[in-house]
Write an enzyme that holds these catalytic residues in place. Sequence first.
Site, short mmCIF file in Angstrom:
data_model
loop_
_atom_site.label_atom_id
_atom_site.label_comp_id
_atom_site.label_asym_id
_atom_site.label_seq_id
_atom_site.Cartn_x
_atom_site.Cartn_y
_atom_site.Cartn_z
N SER A 50 0.86 -1.18 0.00
CA SER A 50 0.00 0.00 0.00
C SER A 50 0.90 1.24 0.00
O SER A 50 1.73 1.41 0.88
CB SER A 50 -0.87 -0.03 1.26
OG SER A 50 -1.64 1.13 1.37
N LYS A 66 -1.10 -0.85 -4.39
CA LYS A 66 -2.31 -0.08 -4.03
C LYS A 66 -1.90 1.35 -3.80
O LYS A 66 -0.96 1.62 -3.05
CB LYS A 66 -2.93 -0.70 -2.78
CG LYS A 66 -3.96 0.16 -2.08
CD LYS A 66 -4.71 -0.64 -1.02
CE LYS A 66 -4.73 0.06 0.32
NZ LYS A 66 -5.48 -0.71 1.34
N LYS A 122 -2.99 5.08 -2.38
CA LYS A 122 -3.96 5.85 -1.60
C LYS A 122 -4.39 7.05 -2.44
O LYS A 122 -3.52 7.70 -3.08
CB LYS A 122 -3.31 6.33 -0.30
CG LYS A 122 -3.02 5.21 0.69
CD LYS A 122 -4.32 4.67 1.28
CE LYS A 122 -4.04 3.68 2.39
NZ LYS A 122 -5.28 3.14 2.97
N ASP A 166 -7.25 3.11 -2.90
CA ASP A 166 -7.98 3.12 -1.63
C ASP A 166 -8.19 4.57 -1.21
O ASP A 166 -7.23 5.33 -1.05
CB ASP A 166 -7.15 2.39 -0.55
CG ASP A 166 -7.88 2.29 0.79
OD1 ASP A 166 -9.05 2.70 0.88
OD2 ASP A 166 -7.25 1.77 1.74
N GLU A 169 -11.20 0.90 -3.37
CA GLU A 169 -11.52 0.52 -1.98
C GLU A 169 -12.12 1.70 -1.22
O GLU A 169 -11.55 2.80 -1.23
CB GLU A 169 -10.21 0.06 -1.32
CG GLU A 169 -10.32 -0.37 0.12
CD GLU A 169 -8.96 -0.84 0.67
OE1 GLU A 169 -8.01 -1.02 -0.14
OE2 GLU A 169 -8.84 -1.00 1.89
N ASP A 179 -13.96 -1.74 2.91
CA ASP A 179 -13.03 -1.95 4.02
C ASP A 179 -13.75 -1.49 5.30
O ASP A 179 -14.41 -2.28 5.97
CB ASP A 179 -11.73 -1.15 3.74
CG ASP A 179 -10.73 -1.14 4.90
OD1 ASP A 179 -11.04 -1.68 5.97
OD2 ASP A 179 -9.63 -0.56 4.76
N LYS A 238 -9.98 -7.36 7.39
CA LYS A 238 -8.95 -7.09 8.39
C LYS A 238 -9.43 -7.69 9.70
O LYS A 238 -10.45 -7.26 10.23
CB LYS A 238 -8.79 -5.58 8.59
CG LYS A 238 -8.11 -4.84 7.46
CD LYS A 238 -8.05 -3.36 7.77
CE LYS A 238 -7.45 -2.60 6.60
NZ LYS A 238 -7.76 -1.17 6.67
N GLY A 241 -4.30 -4.65 5.91
CA GLY A 241 -3.27 -4.47 6.93
C GLY A 241 -3.49 -3.19 7.69
O GLY A 241 -4.14 -2.26 7.22
O1 SMG Z 1 -0.50 -2.71 6.69
O2 SMG Z 1 0.45 -2.35 4.79
C1 SMG Z 1 -0.35 -2.05 5.66
C2 SMG Z 1 -1.20 -0.81 5.46
C3 SMG Z 1 -2.30 -1.08 4.49
O3 SMG Z 1 -3.31 0.82 3.49
C4 SMG Z 1 -3.30 0.07 4.42
N1 SMG Z 1 -4.16 0.17 5.44
O4 SMG Z 1 -7.38 1.54 4.78
O5 SMG Z 1 -6.50 -0.26 4.13
C5 SMG Z 1 -6.42 0.78 4.75
C6 SMG Z 1 -5.17 1.20 5.50
C7 SMG Z 1 -5.50 1.49 6.92
C8 SMG Z 1 -4.35 1.78 7.80
S1 SMG Z 1 -3.69 3.33 7.55
C9 SMG Z 1 -2.76 3.64 8.95
MG MG Z 2 -8.50 0.53 3.27
#
Ligand code: SMG
Ligand code: MG
Length: 370
Positions: free
Chosen positions: A135, A161, A163, A188, A213, A238, A262, A290
């Site tokens: 991510s 992925k 953001k 996402d 996402e 999510d 998750k 994650g």
């Molecule tokens: O664990 O690699 C990881 C982070 C994956 O993008 C990630 N998580 O919305 O999916 C999500 C975000 C939430 C955590 S952001 C601190």
């Molecule tokens: Mg997410």
Amino acid sequence: MKIRSARLHHARLALVRPFRTSFGTATHRELLVLRLETDLGIGWAECAADPDPLYSSEFLAAAVLVLRDHLVPRLTAAGDVTADSVAGLLEGVAGHPMAKHVLETAVLDAELRAQARSFASRLGATVTHVPAGVSVGITPDVGSLLAEVESYLDAGYRRIKLKIEPGWDLTPVEAVRDTFGAIPLQVDANAAYDRGDLDHLRRLDDFDLLLVEQPFAEHDLLTHAAAAALWTTPVCLDESIASVHDLQTALALSACDVVNIKPARVGGYLEAVRIHDVARRHALPVWCGGMLETGIGRAANLALAALPGFTLVGDVSASGRYYQQDLTPEFVLVDGHLAVPDGPGSGVEVDEAALADATERVIELVGADL
Ligand code: SMG
Ligand code: MG
């Protein structure tokens, strides 16, 4: 088993690079590590709650209080507990899935260690290695995004992925597509858009993404349903999915094509497996999300990601993507994959020296004299 002591380590670890999402920038991870001592042995787990209630309503200080005053007392009052009984014992407490998750996971870890059985075996894993995705946070400019993506592709990551947020969506996606071609790519938004953005985000359909996402608010299943009907890009939930019930509602509303599971968000691994099972019956693809876990949480996430319904690549990355010094032996990428631990419990030993280094405060929830 009977709980003898429960200790939280409030720890702080620097991230190898800042991680920016639509709700903020993290340069460190603050986390709670739970060490549960039972008459059968020790269990470990980590809590995914952040210091601030931005990703979800939960936050670290609240997790400490609800564990101390409401959750752990329910388990100690019950006398004998099993991992299967935890959710029922905690059901009377509304909400707080991340706090419930850390407690159930530590019980499960202790139970499985005592049985010399792995999470993978208990949850129903069918593979020994899982492909790793990564991510990628919002960056100051497109050039630094491309450099970061390139470094992950060079390391062997099997899916990227990005953001996104308003003002950082079509342009970075187009740049990554143009530069790297037909790589497996998804985005996402962490709920950063609203109904008025349906047409704007529809333009992501041009980029052949695996999924979008959580574009809209946690409780806005209707706008997600509108998007799923309007866009060709699959819609993934999510934040909206905290339980099997939420998934059933989303399915009834046709509000998603994919689900990010998750364990922390849904109250534990056992509920995560139930969500997987329902999704699989509906032929709905899932993948493992994650929360920047250390090796403690990542080990068990890998076991979950090895279940047969996890047909999409997850956000479970190698230790080096997150931390200079992990709290377990390092997880390394081999040919774009991570090995699913197969030792007792989570299959990894906590590096107690590394944990001590990272710990800022120790909170005893149950005294060793019980
Ligand atoms: O664990 O690699 C990881 C982070 C994956 O993008 C990630 N998580 O919305 O999916 C999500 C975000 C939430 C955590 S952001 C601190
Ligand atoms: Mg997410």
